[in-house]
Design a protein around this motif. Structure first.
Motif, mmCIF file in Angstrom:
data_model
loop_
_atom_site.group_PDB
_atom_site.id
_atom_site.type_symbol
_atom_site.label_atom_id
_atom_site.label_comp_id
_atom_site.label_asym_id
_atom_site.label_seq_id
_atom_site.Cartn_x
_atom_site.Cartn_y
_atom_site.Cartn_z
ATOM 1 N N LEU A 259 29.983 55.618 10.787
ATOM 2 C CA LEU A 259 30.013 55.066 12.137
ATOM 3 C C LEU A 259 31.471 54.825 12.530
ATOM 4 O O LEU A 259 32.185 54.058 11.891
ATOM 5 N N HIS A 260 31.887 55.504 13.588
ATOM 6 C CA HIS A 260 33.268 55.374 14.061
ATOM 7 C C HIS A 260 33.317 54.331 15.178
ATOM 8 O O HIS A 260 32.683 54.492 16.218
ATOM 9 N N LEU A 261 34.073 53.281 14.942
ATOM 10 C CA LEU A 261 34.177 52.149 15.865
ATOM 11 C C LEU A 261 35.556 52.135 16.517
ATOM 12 O O LEU A 261 36.579 52.259 15.837
ATOM 13 N N THR A 262 35.589 51.971 17.830
ATOM 14 C CA THR A 262 36.847 51.679 18.534
ATOM 15 C C THR A 262 36.603 50.444 19.399
ATOM 16 O O THR A 262 35.505 50.268 19.959
ATOM 17 N N ALA A 263 37.598 49.596 19.490
ATOM 18 C CA ALA A 263 37.464 48.366 20.270
ATOM 19 C C ALA A 263 38.843 47.858 20.651
ATOM 20 O O ALA A 263 39.860 48.239 20.053
ATOM 21 N N THR A 264 38.874 46.986 21.641
ATOM 22 C CA THR A 264 40.095 46.287 22.030
ATOM 23 C C THR A 264 39.946 44.827 21.660
ATOM 24 O O THR A 264 38.921 44.200 21.952
ATOM 25 N N VAL A 265 40.965 44.272 21.000
ATOM 26 C CA VAL A 265 40.953 42.872 20.586
ATOM 27 C C VAL A 265 42.059 42.150 21.330
ATOM 28 O O VAL A 265 43.247 42.464 21.170
ATOM 29 N N ASP A 266 41.674 41.192 22.160
ATOM 30 C CA ASP A 266 42.634 40.417 22.946
ATOM 31 C C ASP A 266 42.673 38.996 22.395
ATOM 32 O O ASP A 266 41.772 38.195 22.630
ATOM 33 N N GLY A 267 43.723 38.697 21.629
ATOM 34 C CA GLY A 267 43.835 37.382 21.014
ATOM 35 C C GLY A 267 43.888 37.490 19.504
ATOM 36 O O GLY A 267 44.187 38.556 18.955
#
Length: 317
Positions: A259-267
């Protein structure tokens, strides 16, 4: 702690175009001050006014207690300067060119000059015109540092340097600060400023959108994360990460049992990492934000007083 650079209400116009508009900036002695922003933000225009290459349309500029237009050669000897577009040509060797600069910048410790050349890995016996862009940049850095000036003004100084030499340069900057010198470092490379600067001014579209220390500006608080996870259920993974504050733009792609996960983490990234630790991770990449995105985020935050310690609505254009 006294100011080495004081800029007050600085305006600069080139014909119909306003390059700087009401810029205020104060650099304290013995600090590294980062001036950061995308190309065209006004960084180079600001630095050129400090060394009297260009003159303000209005406003006040003082460098080491003097106005650049009146300081002349005496003031320039107290400054080490690397321009954003460094042009070094000619048949002379690097040794001969630096000897000329040494006569202009006297006194110069020749042993320190040789040490800098060795650290940067540049052959000073070769004609300057035969050197690569990176090696010419190294000579530019040597001439700026070699007389141990009170103030270093460096405009995109790592242009053309490989990553190893970039790290060496940052070590030189830290050593200069530790020796009591002041450094004004302009860059569009976010990581350089994050690593060495004590204070930062952020320019965007010709305006200062925020200023303060690196931590308070949270320049690196937004990260893009990519991870490859062992055969996890996409719906369960989405639910797990959607509950973490600051995690957004989650994209999941199952492929070949991974499972390939991409995400944006703000903080803070710690909660995200702890959630990942509960799964089998094959690969993990964390990228710093694009500078344009970081600057736009600061600009769109609204009131400059809510960003850092001393933001400004009207900076440079």
């Amino acid at each position: 702690m006294s100011s080495v650079i004081d800029i007050t209400a600085l305006h600069k116009r080139f014909g119909w175009r306003t390059a700087l508009h009401g810029l205020d900036m104060h650099v304290q002695r013995g600090t590294i001050y980062g001036l950061i922003g995308p190309n065209g933000a006004g960084k180079t225009t600001t630095l050129r006014t400090l060394v009297d290459i260009i003159r303000p349309t209005s406003g006040e500029v003082r460098v080491l207690g003097e106005e650049p237009r009146h300081g002349g050669a005496r003031l320039r000897r107290r400054i080490g300067f690397v321009p954003g577009e460094l042009h070094l040509e000619g048949r002379v060797t690097g040794h001969r060119m630096l000897s000329f600069y040494a006569e202009v910048s006297d006194p110069v410790d020749r042993g320190y000059t040789s040490e800098l050349a060795e650290r940067l890995g540049v052959d000073l016996s070769r004609p300057v015109r035969s050197l690569s862009k990176g090696n010419k940049q190294k000579i530019g850095l040597i001439q700026a540092f070699m007389h141990r000036p009170e103030l270093l003004i460096l405009d995109e100084p790592t242009s053309g340097l490989d990553p190893l030499m970039q790290r060496e340069f940052l070590s030189m900057v830290r050593e200069a600060r530790d020796a009591g010198q002041t450094v004004l470092l302009s860059s569009h490379v976010l990581s350089e400023i994050q690593q060495v600067a004590d204070e930062v001014a952020v320019l965007a579209a010709g305006r200062v959108v925020a200023s303060g220390d690196v931590a308070s500006l949270r320049l690196g608080s937004v990260r893009r994360v990519r991870a490859s996870l062992e055969g996890s259920d996409p719906d369960a993974v989405r639910r797990r990460f959607m509950g973490i504050p600051g995690v957004r733009e989650i994209d999941l792609l199952p492929r070949g049992g991974v499972l390939h996960l991409t995400a944006t983490v703000d903080g803070p990234i710690d909660p995200f990492v702890k959630a990942l630790a509960q799964m089998t991770v094959h690969d993990l990449t964390v990228e710093e934000p694009d500078l344009e995105e970081s600057v736009l985020r600061l600009y769109s935050a609204g009131s400059a007083s809510s960003i850092g310690t001393a933001g400004h609505e009207g900076g440079a254009r």
